[in-house]
Scaffold this motif. Structure first.
Motif, PDB file in Angstrom:
ATOM      1  N   ARG A 147      94.185  23.409  59.701  1.00 24.28           N
ATOM      2  CA  ARG A 147      92.760  23.458  59.203  1.00 24.28           C
ATOM      3  C   ARG A 147      92.741  24.258  58.064  1.00 24.28           C
ATOM      4  O   ARG A 147      93.358  25.211  57.981  1.00 24.28           O
ATOM      5  CB  ARG A 147      91.920  24.152  60.408  1.00 24.28           C
ATOM      6  N   SER A 148      92.253  23.669  56.934  1.00 25.71           N
ATOM      7  CA  SER A 148      92.245  24.375  55.720  1.00 25.71           C
ATOM      8  C   SER A 148      91.433  25.916  55.602  1.00 25.71           C
ATOM      9  O   SER A 148      90.262  25.786  56.100  1.00 25.71           O
ATOM     10  CB  SER A 148      91.581  23.662  54.610  1.00 25.71           C
ATOM     11  N   LEU A 149      92.064  27.021  55.491  1.00 27.41           N
ATOM     12  CA  LEU A 149      91.322  28.005  55.428  1.00 27.41           C
ATOM     13  C   LEU A 149      91.018  28.898  54.157  1.00 27.41           C
ATOM     14  O   LEU A 149      90.308  29.781  54.169  1.00 27.41           O
ATOM     15  CB  LEU A 149      92.221  28.944  56.446  1.00 27.41           C
ATOM     16  N   TYR A 150      91.504  28.251  53.171  1.00 31.20           N
ATOM     17  CA  TYR A 150      91.644  28.958  51.878  1.00 31.20           C
ATOM     18  C   TYR A 150      90.689  28.564  50.932  1.00 31.20           C
ATOM     19  O   TYR A 150      90.324  29.204  50.114  1.00 31.20           O
ATOM     20  CB  TYR A 150      93.177  28.817  51.291  1.00 31.20           C
ATOM     21  N   ALA A 151      90.055  27.245  51.038  1.00 35.24           N
ATOM     22  CA  ALA A 151      88.992  26.959  49.997  1.00 35.24           C
ATOM     23  C   ALA A 151      87.775  27.793  50.279  1.00 35.24           C
ATOM     24  O   ALA A 151      87.104  28.001  49.084  1.00 35.24           O
ATOM     25  CB  ALA A 151      88.839  25.387  50.245  1.00 35.24           C
ATOM     26  N   LEU A 152      87.306  27.981  51.589  1.00 36.85           N
ATOM     27  CA  LEU A 152      86.103  28.493  51.711  1.00 36.85           C
ATOM     28  C   LEU A 152      86.116  29.999  51.329  1.00 36.85           C
ATOM     29  O   LEU A 152      87.098  30.620  51.905  1.00 36.85           O
ATOM     30  CB  LEU A 152      85.496  28.293  53.346  1.00 36.85           C
ATOM     31  N   LYS A 153      85.044  30.402  50.886  1.00 39.89           N
ATOM     32  CA  LYS A 153      85.035  32.113  50.392  1.00 39.89           C
ATOM     33  C   LYS A 153      84.616  32.830  51.667  1.00 39.89           C
ATOM     34  O   LYS A 153      85.213  33.723  51.815  1.00 39.89           O
ATOM     35  CB  LYS A 153      84.060  32.265  49.378  1.00 39.89           C
ATOM     36  N   SER A 154      83.958  32.138  52.565  1.00 36.49           N
ATOM     37  CA  SER A 154      83.668  32.778  53.806  1.00 36.49           C
ATOM     38  C   SER A 154      83.269  31.823  54.999  1.00 36.49           C
ATOM     39  O   SER A 154      83.191  30.740  54.517  1.00 36.49           O
ATOM     40  CB  SER A 154      82.699  33.793  53.787  1.00 36.49           C
ATOM     41  N   ASP A 155      82.919  32.211  56.296  1.00 36.08           N
ATOM     42  CA  ASP A 155      82.362  31.390  56.789  1.00 36.08           C
ATOM     43  C   ASP A 155      80.944  30.573  56.569  1.00 36.08           C
ATOM     44  O   ASP A 155      80.069  31.400  56.098  1.00 36.08           O
ATOM     45  CB  ASP A 155      82.147  31.990  58.625  1.00 36.08           C
ATOM     46  N   PRO A 156      80.692  29.362  56.602  1.00 31.35           N
ATOM     47  CA  PRO A 156      79.446  28.788  55.902  1.00 31.35           C
ATOM     48  C   PRO A 156      78.353  29.436  56.934  1.00 31.35           C
ATOM     49  O   PRO A 156      78.327  29.632  58.126  1.00 31.35           O
ATOM     50  CB  PRO A 156      79.499  27.430  56.151  1.00 31.35           C
ATOM     51  N   VAL A 157      77.380  29.552  56.327  1.00 30.86           N
ATOM     52  CA  VAL A 157      75.776  30.099  56.892  1.00 30.86           C
ATOM     53  C   VAL A 157      75.293  28.996  57.566  1.00 30.86           C
ATOM     54  O   VAL A 157      74.825  27.962  57.170  1.00 30.86           O
ATOM     55  CB  VAL A 157      75.041  30.754  56.042  1.00 30.86           C
ATOM     56  N   LEU A 158      75.197  28.972  58.942  1.00 35.72           N
ATOM     57  CA  LEU A 158      74.385  28.038  59.722  1.00 35.72           C
ATOM     58  C   LEU A 158      72.972  28.184  59.821  1.00 35.72           C
ATOM     59  O   LEU A 158      72.404  28.999  59.347  1.00 35.72           O
ATOM     60  CB  LEU A 158      74.829  28.184  61.178  1.00 35.72           C
TER      61      LEU A 158
END
Length: 925
Positions: free
Chosen positions: A100-111
């Motif tokens: 699972r790609s973990l490095y593109a996102l700056k943080s967990d997206p806000v639901l």
């Protein structure tokens, strides 16, 4: 054996001067691309198991069945803030975990909150705000709606594919016996490259078998597609389906790359825009494995292309009704991993880039020096050469902020070392540059020389820091040092170790004024398959290289960034240039378009290449000014300096075999034009710096294609030679030899005014105008209704301009009004994140120019002041004087107003208001 390796290396180096297509795969030569692309449409075996569906406040969780192979997947559809949805699909019971790609996102997206609209045995419809999503059971399909408008569909053409991990039935003949047919109900994959693949002399062992994921996404009401860089191709994406190979995302070292091609080069950002006159929708395919993307647009038929050309030439906009039935079809195909897709519902291009920036982050404001002019070549010979270059820029009155060193500065290509003869006193050299207001950038590549006694190699061997080959031994490839191994940046311990190497006590003779260039980080391996690392190499966590390939460069620059932050104890913003990049790289580095050539076609393609990267979230892009390979003639050199002055990253660079071409070496008539181009860049740097601040706030790119500023004008859809710097400058650089004129499209309709920045001649936004040019002319125009801050005193470097006064260029619109902004801080630290800055607004209305703070709580003790105000497009009689009021006081200061007779068109000049930038003031004409 050693001779064979050397000959192999030399053959690769020779190859780099011309693309050899035999070194790179086509889709037909790629097993997984071939399988995915040959799928028959409208025969999808996938269905949603609605009885399993669970609706939570933020997500829908439901099983997805492959009825042909009786395999179950878990599908999750989540609502995120800011008009965004996330679709994730994974195996329910995999034989092995999937990456699972973990490095593109700056943080967990806000639901965000989900609302159930309806549910029956065939459909589930959920809603978030004005957006709705319909899940259709059989065949599996997902439709997206915004404001009741149908905008996108998943699996509408039935090309969804998820190859689950399975046992290798090819090695077990019993698995194919009739008596075992019931036990082995899986559909056998007969593609010869599914379990082992050969390309040229290279074997990919594929120990875990086929694992491709693919999905078709259809955008309704869209006429053009953009994005998915990096490719040396047009801004508006061409059709690939049934015509060419798909666009390829597989970061590769392709020297002197081919133009007008979907082939992979150095970077990959899988963000696609589908745009029409009424709305724009985006898709971010978060998968770092090799990916191919087919595009087909109904607007790209022959008739529609001809209509677009007619509209461009005439300046006529087509009726939006023509686009209501248009579609853009895309087909994403990745070799491995999971499906993790973000749908960005816009509705306009600026909304899409903001939604994407919320997921992957923005670029921090660069240090001010990074926006100046950079001088590089492979290589400056020694310390005396470096200082001679710096001195000669001064002797010729040409601004310069950075000098670069390529690989030859090292001790026999061992990184974090210096050549003991040619660069024996690097700290003194850096201090001498700093005393002239300049910085040094040095190159650090990811390949590590395998030499006994080299500390980095010894540390990596002793601590198991290297990537392994398929057999579990340390992987050995060939690059500039010869025999090399590669640090495993997937390992957090290696990341930490690598970051520590940039500390002043580990990197001998380095200073805080030395910055970094991470090159060759695709990674480049001269004797590897497709000039890169074999896919079956093993990283930390037992992940294959195929699963993480496109993020290798991202991981290196993140480690470098962290190292530079630690080096200065967080006091200075890093500057890093990277060649390889992925989604999220913008948080750490700038990029450039790689090893281009001194040809007009390469100058021309640099604009759409940088525009494509910019709208994909990476604002800092440039091209090697003058071309990396070959030797430009004087005309090409002049035009490239002029064009480069209006791209975000401004660096001249050239190959070791080219002639020296520093600007001061040219004949006086050429040198003067090169100097003028660089100086023009420096005049507008307050605008560039302000735009980077606004990028950090909004995610908006610094340079923008016209469709982003004028999304409802179909005539701009395919324009790529003219673009915007922010929303205030229209740029149309000369990119053709012998040009005496440039065709410039002025958008916005007859009420939109544009002013030539040199003559202040006025144009209206009524379509295409042929603008005459001479060798000194850069066709750039300020939009009416904007106020641009400039600095017009010439200095050797930007360090010396910090307290210089500003000149405000007030370009009036048809109502006689204008607005602008200016951002000021200390130019180098992170103190601005603590509120130590000024963000100012300028407004001209009813003959009054007003300045005020936008962020009232932010403060910065700026010593700069307003030197003059230039008002262009002033239609009334010139006033005899102006009155200045400061900080709301009753005292009024009278200021002289003059009519500038040196321009071709009437211009008012208010001289020396002498108000400080920290003050609130107004000038009444």
């Amino acid at each position: 054996m050693e001779l064979l390796k050397i000959l192999t290396l030399l053959s690769v180096i020779t190859y780099t001067f011309c693309v050899d297509h035999g070194n790179f795969k086509t889709c037909a030569q790629s097993s997984f691309c071939r399988r995915c692309r040959e799928m028959e449409p409208n025969k999808s075996p996938y269905v949603l198991n609605f009885p399993s569906a669970q609706i939570t406040p933020n997500s829908v969780h439901v099983e997805l069945w492959n009825n042909e192979e009786q395999v179950v997947f878990n599908l999750t559809l989540s609502a995120l803030v800011d008009n965004t949805f996330r679709l994730q699909v994974e195996e329910a019971s995999p034989l092995r975990d999937r990456f699972r790609s973990l490095y593109a996102l700056k943080s967990d997206p806000v639901l965000a909150q989900l609302e159930m609209v309806s549910r029956n045995e065939d459909e589930i419809t959920i809603k978030n705000g004005d957006n709705a999503v319909k899940l259709i059971r059989s065949p599996f399909r997902i439709d997206f709606f915004s404001d009741t408008e149908f905008v996108a569909s998943v699996n509408a053409r039935g090309l969804f594919k998820f190859e689950h991990y399975r046992k290798n039935d090819q090695s077990d003949p019993a698995a194919n016996d009739a008596e075992n047919a019931d036990a082995n109900s899986e559909k056998k994959i007969t593609d010869p490259g599914a379990w082992e693949e050969n390309f040229k002399s290279f074997r990919d062992s594929k120990p875990f078998g086929p694992s491709a994921v693919a999905m078709d996404i259809t955008f309704h009401g869209a006429s053009h597609a953009y994005g998915i860089p990096e490719h040396a191709d047009s801004l508006a994406l061409k059709d690939t389906k049934d015509k060419t190979d798909p666009f390829r995302h597989y970061n590769l070292d392709v020297f002197e790359y081919e133009l007008d091609s979907p082939m992979a080069i150095y970077g990959a950002i899988p963000l696609l825009y589908a745009h029409g006159p009424k709305r724009t929708t985006g898709v971010f395919w978060n998968n770092p494995s090799e990916t191919w993307i087919d595009i087909k647009s109904s607007s790209n038929s022959e008739n529609n292309v001809m209509n677009s050309i007619v509209n461009f030439v005439s300046g006529r906009s087509s009726d939006g009704e023509e686009n209501k039935d248009k579609t853009v079809e895309s087909h994403f195909m990745s070799e491995s991993g999971v499906i993790d897709v973000f749908f960005l519902l816009g509705p306009n291009p600026k909304d899409v880039i903001r939604e994407y920036a919320r997921l992957t982050g923005v670029s921090p404001i660069p240090q001010y020096f990074a926006l100046g002019y950079h001088q590089s070549r492979w290589n400056y010979n020694d310390e005396d050469d470096v200082m001679s270059v710096s001195d000669n820029f001064d002797n010729s009155d040409i601004p310069l902020d950075v000098i670069w060193l390529d690989i030859e500065y090292t001790d026999h290509k061992k990184y974090f070392t210096w050549d003991p003869i040619r660069f024996a006193h690097p700290r003194i050299m850096q201090q001498n540059l700093t005393s002239q207001g300049r910085k040094l950038v040095v190159i650090i590549d990811p390949h590590i020389k395998r030499e006994s006694g080299y500390f980095l190699h010894e540390d990596a061997l002793a601590n198991d820091y290297y990537v392994k080959n398929a057999e579990g031994a340390v992987y050995e490839g060939w690059c500039w040092p010869g025999s090399s191994s590669y640090l495993d940046f997937l390992n957090p311990v290696v990341m930490s170790y690598y970051s520590s190497l940039y500390s002043l006590d580990k990197f001998p003779e380095a200073t805080n004024d030395m910055y970094l260039w991470n090159d060759m980080n695709e990674p480049s391996v001269f004797n590897g398959p497709e000039i890169t690392m074999p896919k079956d190499c093993i990283h930390y966590g037992n992940w294959e290289h195929r699963e993480i390939h496109n993020t290798y460069g991202l991981l290196q620059v993140k480690a470098t960034y962290d190292g530079l932050i630690a080096r200065s104890k967080g006091t200075k913003r890093p500057f890093i240039l990277t060649r390889s990049f992925f989604a999220g790289s913008q948080r750490y580095a700038a990029m450039w378009t790689g090893d281009n050539s001194a040809e007009w076609s390469h100058l021309k393609i640099s604009i759409p290449m940088c525009l494509s990267v910019s709208i994909a979230g990476m604002p800092s892009c440039g091209a090697d000014v003058g071309g990396f390979f070959k030797n430009p003639d004087n005309e090409l050199m002049i035009r490239w300096y002029q064009a480069g002055a209006f791209l975000p990253f401004y660096r001249a660079h050239s190959h070791i075999d080219t002639k020296r071409r520093e600007p001061y070496l040219f004949p006086p008539e050429v040198r003067n034009l090169l100097r003028d181009a660089i100086r023009k860049r420096y005049v507008y740097l307050p605008l560039w710096y302000t735009l980077y601040h606004e990028h950090e706030i909004s995610g908006l790119p610094v340079i923008r294609p016209l469709f982003m500023e004028y999304p409802s004008d179909p005539a701009v859809s395919t324009i790529e030679s003219t673009y915007m710097v922010g929303s205030s400058l229209l740029c149309s650089p000369v990119t053709s030899a012998g040009a005496s004129s440039v065709d410039v499209y002025f958008p916005g309709g007859s009420d939109e005014l544009w002013y030539d920045i040199d003559t202040y001649k006025q144009y209206k936004g009524e379509g295409t105008v042929t603008v005459p040019v001479d060798m000194a002319k850069i066709p750039v125009f300020q939009k009416g209704g904007t106020i641009i801050p400039t600095k017009q005193r010439y200095r050797r470097s930007l360090t010396l301009t910090h307290d210089d006064p500003y000149t405000l260029i007030v370009a009036l619109d048809s109502k006689g009004e204008a607005n602008g902004t200016l951002y000021i801080d200390d130019n180098e630290s992170f103190e601005y994140q603590k509120g130590k800055y000024l963000y100012l607004s300028f407004t001209f209305k009813n003959n009054v120019l007003t300045a005020r703070r936008i962020d009232q709580d932010a403060t910065y003790p700026a010593n700069s002041w307003i030197e003059r105000v230039i008002v262009i497009g002033y239609s009334k009689s010139a006033p005899a004087a102006a009155s200045l009021k400061i900080d709301g006081k009753k005292d009024i200061i009278k200021l002289p107003v003059t009519l500038d007779e040196t321009r071709q068109h009437k211009t008012l000049v208010v001289k020396k208001p002498a108000v400080k930038m920290t003050q609130t003031w107004s000038i009444t004409l």
